[in-house]
Every structure is written in C-alpha cells, then in structure tokens.
Design an enzyme around this catalytic site. Structure first.
Site, short mmCIF file in Angstrom:
data_model
loop_
_atom_site.label_atom_id
_atom_site.label_comp_id
_atom_site.label_asym_id
_atom_site.label_seq_id
_atom_site.Cartn_x
_atom_site.Cartn_y
_atom_site.Cartn_z
N LYS A 77 -4.73 2.88 -2.80
CA LYS A 77 -6.35 3.70 -2.61
C LYS A 77 -7.24 3.54 -3.81
O LYS A 77 -8.57 3.21 -3.66
CB LYS A 77 -6.00 5.17 -2.64
N ASP A 124 -6.25 14.55 -1.19
CA ASP A 124 -4.96 15.04 -0.96
C ASP A 124 -4.14 14.73 -2.42
O ASP A 124 -3.46 15.28 -2.78
CB ASP A 124 -4.42 14.60 0.26
#
Length: 364
Positions: A77, A124
């Site tokens: 990410k 998350d």
C-alpha cells in the site's frame, strides 16, 4: 469465533469484455516507478516460485508476489500512498512529474512550503500505515481514522510512523466518509484509496503507484530467476476490497501483455463473505453496497462499496469473483508459512494469503 466451514462461492462474470482498451495505464505506472526508485528503501519485492505447491495442485507453476519486504511496511500500500503525496506536493511546487525524485522534492519543499501539510485517510491498517510513512518521509504529518474493531497492533504500527491515529465506532465505509468530512473541515488533504463521484484524482494517483508492483511482476515473469522461458500466467488471483488494487493490476497486465502479443490471463477477484461488494456489483451489473458491520478476519478487505474508478475495469476485466469464508484465509496463511518440500516460506497477512487458500480449495 471461528466461522463454520463453508464453501467458496464463485460468480462467473458475464459482463466481461476482455478486448476493451483501458488507456495507457503503463505510462502512468512508469512515471510512478521513476519516483519510487529514488526512495532509499526501494527494491523490487520477490516473485516467489512455489514448485511443490504447483505439483500438488496439478498446475504448471504457482507464483506469489511477496510484499513483506516493501519499504519495511510489510505491504504494497505504501506504493500508492507515497506516489499520491508526491504528486500533491509536485503540483504545489511546480515540479514536472518526469523530474520528480525524493531529493528534488525535499529541496523544493524546503525552499517554498511555509509549513507542514496534514494528510488524512481512513484505513483498516496497511493503507494508513503507508500514508503515515509517506507523510513522514516527505516531511509532513498524517491523521488516520480507523473503523471499529481495529486491531491494537495496527493502531500502534501507524502511530510508530509518527501519525495521529483515531479508532472510530464506525464501519469502514462510514469511516471513509468521516475522514473526508474531517479533511474538508480542517483544511487537510484527503488521500483515500477509494473513489466516488467528485473525488477521483487522488485515488487515480494511488492506483498509478500500485502500477510499480505490476511492472516488477511483468519483468520478473519475463526473465524468471531460473533463466528459463517467460512464465506468462493463465490466471491471476487478486484480492479486492474497494477494488483499486485489483483494477490497477488488471489494467497494467492487459496493456503490457497485449503489447507483447501474449494471451490475456483470466483475472479472478477474492473478497470476504461478509464484504462481497465486488461480487454483488458484478451480479447486478452495477455497483452495489454491502450493508452492515462487515466483520471478517480479512480486515484489509472489509469494504462495502466498490471504488468508482475501479468498477468499470473490474466489470470489463474480471473473469470471475470469488467470495471466501474466513477459513480460506486461515488455510492460505498456513499453506504459505509452512510450505511443503523446498518451497520458500512466505509470511502473509490474512488478506494477502486468501489466494493460496482459494487455490487449495479449488484443487479439492
């Protein structure tokens, strides 16, 4: 509590249009990679070959992209976060994208920016940690909102990057809306890895950043470590939360393999049973929201709404969507961490390991 064993549900995508062009996504991915290679911790992550698993499954080869070494973050990410933040700063500083590097970005910022910027997101875990790392690397700050039930270890990993982290009492999609409202009210910059009408530019930059991973995989398959012939895939399994990562990979692979005259593989998405927004959307032929709290072991995929940018790529590019119970991810983690024979061990979180569990289920 462990969910009762239930089978994977497979939805065949009848809306697929594999020949629809997706634009020149590779050009944007190459620009992102030109910047990524200037970062001190950048190195291509391994593409692990698992010949013993392939033998057990009765297939020619199984390749797993091991993102555990990525920037010391343990996930891909950060590629999207740091490229998006860099593009925000480049625009403010007037730096052409082809000249963008960590050095000239920091030098120009030191001369021209009057103070630190604050970047905001909901997460998350991995996206928020990636944004916190990117903001600190580039001399700014981050504020991260997490949905209810966020694991303490994920909260601490974000705070360890110097960011403020707040756990809300909201499910993921509502936490995204909360982060967007906070950014508007505070004058901060929202760097969210999902898109909706009116908010698509920065999510598009995040997807461009993921393209570095696709370029690495393409190079590694074209020139495998064993020196053999290229290992072009017949099937590519992609985890899907909001769908941004899966869509970025589909776009890059389709364009690159088409340019090489290689058959386009079948792309298969994987998502939790409790958060199957991609599958529901494909079944309806239009985006559909999953209501409720979306409780699943695969926290990184606990998303109830498909990104508006990802949706058309998924609709046109996916051959199938798989809805997986949490036990599929558990099986995948064990399979990768405790391999048979000479296969290398791959340490993966639940969201990354679901593909290995799905392969084992398909064999059965």
């Amino acid at each position: 509590m462990r969910d009762a064993p239930r089978p994977v549900e497979v939805f065949i995508n009848h809306f697929r249009r594999p020949d629809v062009p997706a634009g020149d996504v590779l050009a944007a991915a190459r620009l992102a990679r030109r910047f990524h290679v200037t970062l001190p911790a950048y190195a291509p992550t391994p593409l692990r070959m698992l010949p013993e698993l392939a033998r057990r499954l009765g297939v020619g080869s199984v390749l797993v992209k091991d993102e555990s070494p990525r920037f010391g973050l343990g996930a891909f990410k950060g590629l999207g976060s740091v490229w998006a933040v860099a593009r925000v700063l480049a625009r403010r500083l007037g730096i052409p994208l082809r000249e963008l590097s960590l050095e000239n970005l920091l030098t120009a910022a030191a001369r021209n920016l009057p103070g630190k910027l604050t970047f905001v997101t909901a997460t998350d875990g991995n996206h928020g940690r990636g944004l916190a790392w990117a903001a600190r690397l580039l001399g700014h700050t981050a504020q991260i909102f997490m949905p209810e039930g966020a694991a303490g270890s994920r909260v601490e990993s974000i705070r360890a990057q110097g960011a403020q982290c707040v756990v809300t009492d909201l499910p993921y999609d509502d936490a995204v809306r909360h982060a967007a409202a906070h950014a508007r009210g505070s004058g901060a910059i929202l760097v969210q890895d999902t898109a909706w009408e009116g908010y698509e530019e920065i999510p598009a930059w995040i997807m461009e950043g993921y393209g570095t991973l696709a370029l690495e995989v393409l190079e590694q398959m074209e020139a495998p470590e064993n020196g053999g012939a290229p290992l072009w895939p017949t099937h590519v399994f992609l985890q899907a939360g909001v769908g941004s990562f899966a869509a970025a990979m589909i776009g890059c692979f389709r364009q690159a393999l088409r340019e090489r005259g290689v058959p386009i593989p079948r792309f298969v998405s994987m998502e939790p049973r409790a958060a199957d927004c991609v599958c529901r959307s494909l079944a309806a032929g239009a985006p559909r929201r999953v209501p409720g709290r979306l409780a699943t072991l695969m926290a990184g995929l606990s998303c109830g709404e498909v990104s508006s940018l990802a949706w058309p790529v998924l609709r046109d590019g996916l051959a199938a969507a798989c809805v997986c119970p949490d036990d599929t991810a558990r099986r995948g983690m064990r399979l990768l961490a405790l391999p048979a024979g000479s296969d290398p061990a791959v340490i993966s979180g639940e969201s990354g390991a679901v593909g290995a569990g799905l392969l084992e289920w398909l064999r059965e």
